[in-house]
Each structure stands twice: as C-alpha cells, then as structure tokens.
Design an enzyme around this catalytic site. Sequence first.
Site, PDB file in Angstrom:
ATOM      1  N   LYS A   1       0.850  -1.199   0.000  1.00 20.09           N
ATOM      2  CA  LYS A   1       0.000   0.000   0.000  1.00 20.09           C
ATOM      3  C   LYS A   1       0.882   1.244   0.000  1.00 20.09           C
ATOM      4  CE  LYS A   1      -3.937   1.850   2.698  1.00 20.09           C
ATOM      5  NZ  LYS A   1      -4.806   1.594   3.868  1.00 20.09           N
TER       6      LYS A   1
ATOM      7  N   SER B   1      -9.675   1.407   2.902  1.00 15.67           N
ATOM      8  CA  SER B   1      -8.834   2.223   2.055  1.00 15.67           C
ATOM      9  C   SER B   1      -7.739   1.451   1.322  1.00 15.67           C
ATOM     10  CB  SER B   1      -8.191   3.325   2.894  1.00 15.67           C
ATOM     11  OG  SER B   1      -7.321   2.764   3.857  1.00 15.67           O
TER      12      SER B   1
ATOM     13  N   SER C   1      -9.705  -0.999   7.061  1.00 12.25           N
ATOM     14  CA  SER C   1      -9.126  -0.841   5.720  1.00 12.25           C
ATOM     15  C   SER C   1      -8.370  -2.030   5.156  1.00 12.25           C
ATOM     16  CB  SER C   1      -8.225   0.384   5.690  1.00 12.25           C
ATOM     17  OG  SER C   1      -9.024   1.521   5.571  1.00 12.25           O
TER      18      SER C   1
HETATM   19  N1  GLN Z   1     -13.091   3.539   6.401  1.00  7.99           N
HETATM   20  C1  GLN Z   1     -12.534   3.980   7.638  1.00  7.99           C
HETATM   21  C2  GLN Z   1     -12.222   5.446   7.565  1.00  7.99           C
HETATM   22  O1  GLN Z   1     -12.506   6.030   6.588  1.00  7.99           O
HETATM   23  C3  GLN Z   1     -11.331   3.166   7.995  1.00  7.99           C
HETATM   24  C4  GLN Z   1     -10.140   3.537   7.224  1.00  7.99           C
HETATM   25  C5  GLN Z   1      -8.933   2.748   7.588  1.00  7.99           C
HETATM   26  O2  GLN Z   1      -9.020   1.697   8.228  1.00  7.99           O
HETATM   27  N2  GLN Z   1      -7.785   3.274   7.226  1.00  7.99           N
HETATM   28  O3  GLN Z   1     -11.694   6.014   8.464  1.00  7.99           O
END
Ligand code: GLN
Length: 480
Positions: A74, A149, A173
Amino acid sequence: MNIYDLTIHELKDKLAEGELTPAEIKDAFSNRINEVEDKVKSYITITEELADEKVKDYENNKDEILAGIPIAVKDNMSTDGIETSCGSKMLENYKPPYNAAVIECLNKAGAVIMGKTNMDEFAMGSSTENSAFFNTHNPWNLKHAPGGSSGGSAAAVAAGECAAALGSDTGGSIRQPASYCGVVGLKPTYGMVSRYGLVAFASSLDQIGPITKDVEDSAIMMNVIAGHDEKDSTSVKGKKEDFSKYLKNDVSGMKIGIPKEYFELDFNEEVKQSVLAAVDKLKEAGAEVETVHMTDAAYALAAYYVIAPAEASSNLARYDGVRYGLRSEEADDISTMFTNTRHQGFGDEVKRRIMIGTYALSSGYYDAYYLKAQKVRTLIKDDFDRIFNDFDLVITPTAPNTAIELGSKSDPLEMYYTDIFTVPINIAGVPAISIPCGFDSNNLPIGLQMIGPHFEEGKIIQAAYTLEKLLNIKDKRAEL
Ligand code: GLN
C-alpha cells in the site's frame, strides 16, 4: 491454474521442486499486470526494475521465507527512494529517504516488491474513491469499488497482479476491501507489527497486516512482518511466534460467540445468511456456538469518528509545505503559503476529518466529544475482554454489504456505515480476519469476520483455516 493465480505457499512449492524459476514467476505477474491493469488500476507505482534486480539476487536469498515471491505494498508505507504518495496530492512524487520497518522485513525475506498500490487519500475512506489520482475497480465486477482504504492492495491480490499484499487498517481498511474483493485480510493486534515508516492516520488505531489469497499465506506473511521493533514505541515486546503452527484443521471445542446486537442491525440479508450458514458449518465441525450480548456497534462507530479524526488532525499538521511534500507557489508570506498548501494538497474527505478532529479537540468541546469518545472506547474494550473470558472467538460479517458500485455513495455518513462491523475491533485493539464465505446473487464476494482476544492471532488463523477447508471456495478467482 495460471501462475498468477497461485498462492505464496504454492509458488514456494513450485520453486522448491524446480518447476518454476523466480524469473518465470516474476514475468507471469508482470504480464498479468500488463494485461489487466488498465481495467483494474490497482497500482500507483510499478517498481519493475527493482523487482528484476531482486529476481537476479535470488540465489543470495533463496532460503528466506518470501524468496522470489511477488508482493504489493500500500502506498502509505515508506519505501526508500520510491514514491510514497499516500493517495494524496500532498505527497505526490514524495520519495522517502528510508524504508518502513515492514519493507525491511519484506526485503530481508527475499520478497519481490512489484509496486505501490492505490488507496483512499491518507487511508481515509472505504472505497478507494478518495484517492487523489484515480479509481480502482473491483476485479469481480469492474463497475464496483474494491472497498478501502487498501483497495489497490485487495484488488491486486484478487486480480493476480501480485501473490499477496500489505495493507493498513485503522477502522477496517484491510478487512473490508478483502471482503469486497473475495480475499483474506488480517488486522493484527495493535502493536504486533511495527508502524515505523507507516504514514500516520490515527496512531492509536493504525495497524499493518497482510491481504492474501488464503489463510496459509496470511500466516506466512505474519511470520515475515510481526515482531518487536524498537523504532516503534507501541511495538509489543515478546518472542516471535511461528504462525504456521496454527494451520490446523480443527475447531472442536472452540467457543464462538455470535453477538446478537450486531446481527440485529439493518444490513444486507444475503450477507447475514451467508455468514450464519458458515457459522453452522463450524458448529457441525465441533465448535460450540452461542449467542452473546455486546454493546451496540453504533457506539463504537460514533467514538471512532471522533477519535480517528482527532488524531488525524494532529498527525496531518506536519503537511505545511515547509519540509517535504507539496508547497504552494502562490503565496507572498509564510502564513498564506501554509494555507494555500493545505487547501491545494488535501482532498475533501481529508479536510472534513481535519475540521471534525480540530473541533473535537478544541477547548470547550474536548470534554464533550474527545473525552467522551475515549470513555466509550474503554467500555468497548471492556466488552471484548468480558466476552473473551468465556469465548475463544467472536464472528460477525466483515461489512454490512457487498462491494458498492463506484460513485454510488456520496453521503459521507453512508460510507462511514460500511465500517460498522470493523471499527469496534480497532477501538478495542484486538486482532481480526476477514475470509470469503460466499457470494451474493450478483456474484460479488461476501466476507466473514473472526475476532480474537489480544495476541491470539493463532486462534483466528486456526479457525479461519478450518472454515476455509469447510467452505471450499478459496480457489474461485475473479474472471477478468
Ligand atoms: N473507512 C474507515 C475510515 O474512513 C477506515 C479507514 C482505515 O481503516 N484506514 O476512516
């Protein structure tokens, strides 16, 4: 099966038996990238030359765990001299002067890093649509999002553009995109994997973990990345475990809790039925399954959307145009330079989080929001501790739905709701895995989440490995 469909352990076997060479493996994945990347768009940067160098160096690494295995990372993990954009204009073209701890682990293990994957800007989002650059498409249906994400990492694994990938998980994410893309995603216990060199979003919640084609690969990746690192002050001390010893097809006597309050929420019926059918299989295989009571997950979601933005507002204060990253040229004085840089460099969702977080931390509101959210956090953690006094694992769906259509959710609150089942796990700091448990009527994958007590990744791996065998769908691949 195509070479690019193989798992890490299958590729390792073929290397050991001399059936494949590292160059053949690398070429198979590179060709696959050339073939499908226009459609899927998993990668922000492809590191072809470095991958070739690593293949050439194979003889010097050949006894290491990931020697010759193509891995994607990532784009929020620092890679020495290689762009680490975090999906943001703020860090476009930024080349860190050092490697994140996990990158050092991959390098030492002989991994062939194929590139850096697309993500929601600064990991804030659930569909990868918040990337400042482009959308990634779900390999199971290109009109759908891969989740987020870590959407680029999950899509790359599902599309055969790498054997496995690393993601980061602050509120879901790793697990939610794994669920949407029909692959396995593990969020380790907070502190199990070093965060050194991971671009910070919400430091008390962030954790790096593997996204893989099966549970065995998840254990292999954990063997590579878990362990103490003195450069991360929250890294847990203790001896390194061999996670492959938990790859046992056995759940007899395991006590599994099914939280009533989670299953009573309003969510996709096909997801619910698929998860419950998988739970029945575990029961038939000898697990003891019982309904348990837990705090409504909506409280965890509310607490998360105060705590995570509060920490983000502090972490993201460093992007001021002075030391690295974007600097706005349209300014006559330093204060205008700060303002313009942040105005131009951050996207809407990141700005929204900074504003919410700054508000929640400001004097007069701190007690009403931030302090209250931290108290809720303690209650949620206590809730899990209480359950794990009597149970080995808790099972929930990973997400309340299957992959959403690209462009279909413009209301941020609707998007936040897709994190309802994953967020409590980060709030409590416990480990959890998402594994595919079926498909909906549109042939989109459904994910099941197994949650374990702190430092009990082993239990999760054992139960997930057993369920994977019972379900027998792990070799089903997206057709592209
Ligand atoms: N979808 C969640 C957010 O927008 C989690 C994101 C993540 O785990 N980085 O914060």
